[in-house]
Design an enzyme around this catalytic site. Structure first.
Site: not given
Ligand code: COA
Ligand code: ZN
Length: 327
Positions: A17-18, A209, A211, A242, A251
């Protein structure tokens, strides 16, 4: 010394996803499904398989329903997906997700840029999604973006962050993810915020979470775990970011983080060699170098042959010893 000995950590994969949302090449649906099926065997607690966002906003994940309906679900793994609004929640139900991962930003500017809504509008929409989830008996996690800073607003006041956490807690969501969207977090900040969040809402499942935009991702992970966080998002190969947050990059890399945590004695439940194999598959899909270090370096105890002239060096040194020791 193994300070983490025995402590169980729960690893969430977000590359699909990310990671994929930030790739310029569209990863074919077959390849997404094959990668998720491979990841499902590696010990993850959760895999964020896709997002149900607008296909105009995130064209890379426009095949969310198909991905969700084709993966082989392994018992014990939670298959989640990012949901920004009611339309996304309806699509996620069609995709039979195990969890909604709702998203909003604690920064007004980032929320407008990313979701085209004010935070108040997002919260109102997400409150409706939470009501829908309750009727459908689907658990809800909320990913709060820019908790440690916003690339457009700068410092984000901690009071404001807790205000949003409190409002979602009041709606009885199961979990909250504290997202460092563009790698602005630093360890003492992480320690303070995570410890305060856990103390304020002991019943909520908090996830961190990070990055790795400023190379603080690993040390922030340690700070979070030492503060009591037990759930961590990470992305195979360190892909991610993003598209609506200026300066975003990948990430923390799953294989690098898992290796570090295993060295420290934490029980991650993960198959590290399996991760390195999956990272090689991922690299062929994204068709660029990955930022993770471990596939290049190998495990900490990977042993290398000494240099080619080593035998001569050793012979000469030993002969010198023998001469000097002669009576
Ligand atoms: N899935 C699919 N289509 C959606 C949708 C969703 N979740 N939400 C809205 N749409 C469609 C609407 O049906 C409408 O379609 P139409 O033009 O054919 O009538 C169109 O998108 C516009 O709808 P609107 O409600 O006005 O959305 P918007 O254009 O203001 O966009 C979001 C709002 C939230 C849907 C969009 O900004 C988005 O998906 N953002 C996600 C960003 C993201 O994932 N960032 C990275 C993760 S942090
Ligand atoms: Zn992220």
């Amino acid at each position: 010394m193994n300070p983490g000995h025995g402590t169980r950590l729960f690893i969430n994969e977000v590359a699909t996803r990310d990671g994929f949302q930030m790739e310029s090449r569209f990863i074919p649906t077959d390849d997404k499904v094959a990668l998720i099926d491979r990841l499902s065997t590696l010990g993850y607690a959760k895999i964020e398989a896709t997002s149900f966002t607008s296909p105009k906003a995130i064209p890379a994940l426009r095949d969310g329903e198909e991905v969700m309906n084709r993966i082989a679900r392994r018992p014990g793994v939670v298959y989640t997906a990012l949901v920004p609004n009611l339309r996304g929640a309806e699509r996620a139900l069609d995709g039979r997700v195990d969890e909604f991962n709702l998203v909003m930003s604690v920064s007004e500017t980032h929320n407008l840029a990313n979701l085209r809504m004010t935070r108040t509008q997002s919260f109102a929409q997400l409150a409706e999604v939470i009501a829908l989830a309750r009727r459908a008996a689907v658990p809800v996690n909320v990913s709060l973006s820019c908790v440690f800073g916003c690339p457009m607003e700068g410092e984000v006041p901690q009071d404001g962050v807790f205000g949003w956490i409190d409002r979602f807690a009041a709606l009885k969501v199961q979990g909250i993810t504290l997202c460092d969207t563009t790698g602005m977090a630093f360890p003492t900040q992480v320690q303070a915020l995570c410890a305060a969040a856990l103390a304020r809402h002991p019943a909520l499942g908090f996830t961190a979470h990070f990055h790795n935009t400023r190379a603080m991702g690993l040390v922030n992970t340690v700070a979070a775990v030492e503060a009591g966080i037990r759930r961590l998002d990470m992305s195979l190969g360190g892909i991610g970011g993003c598209p609506y947050a200026p300066g975003a990059s990948g990430n923390v890399a799953t294989e690098d983080v898992v290796h570090m945590l295993q060295c420290m004695g934490y029980d991650t439940g993960m198959d590290l060699d399996g991760l390195i194999g999956a990272a090689a598959q991922l690299q062929t899909l994204v068709q660029h170098e990955l930022s993770s270090q471990l596939p290049r370096a190998g495990h900490r105890l990977t042993r290398h042959a000494p240099p080619s002239e080593f035998a001569d060096i050793a012979d000469r040194a030993h002969a010198r010893d023998a001469r000097e020791l002669r009576p």
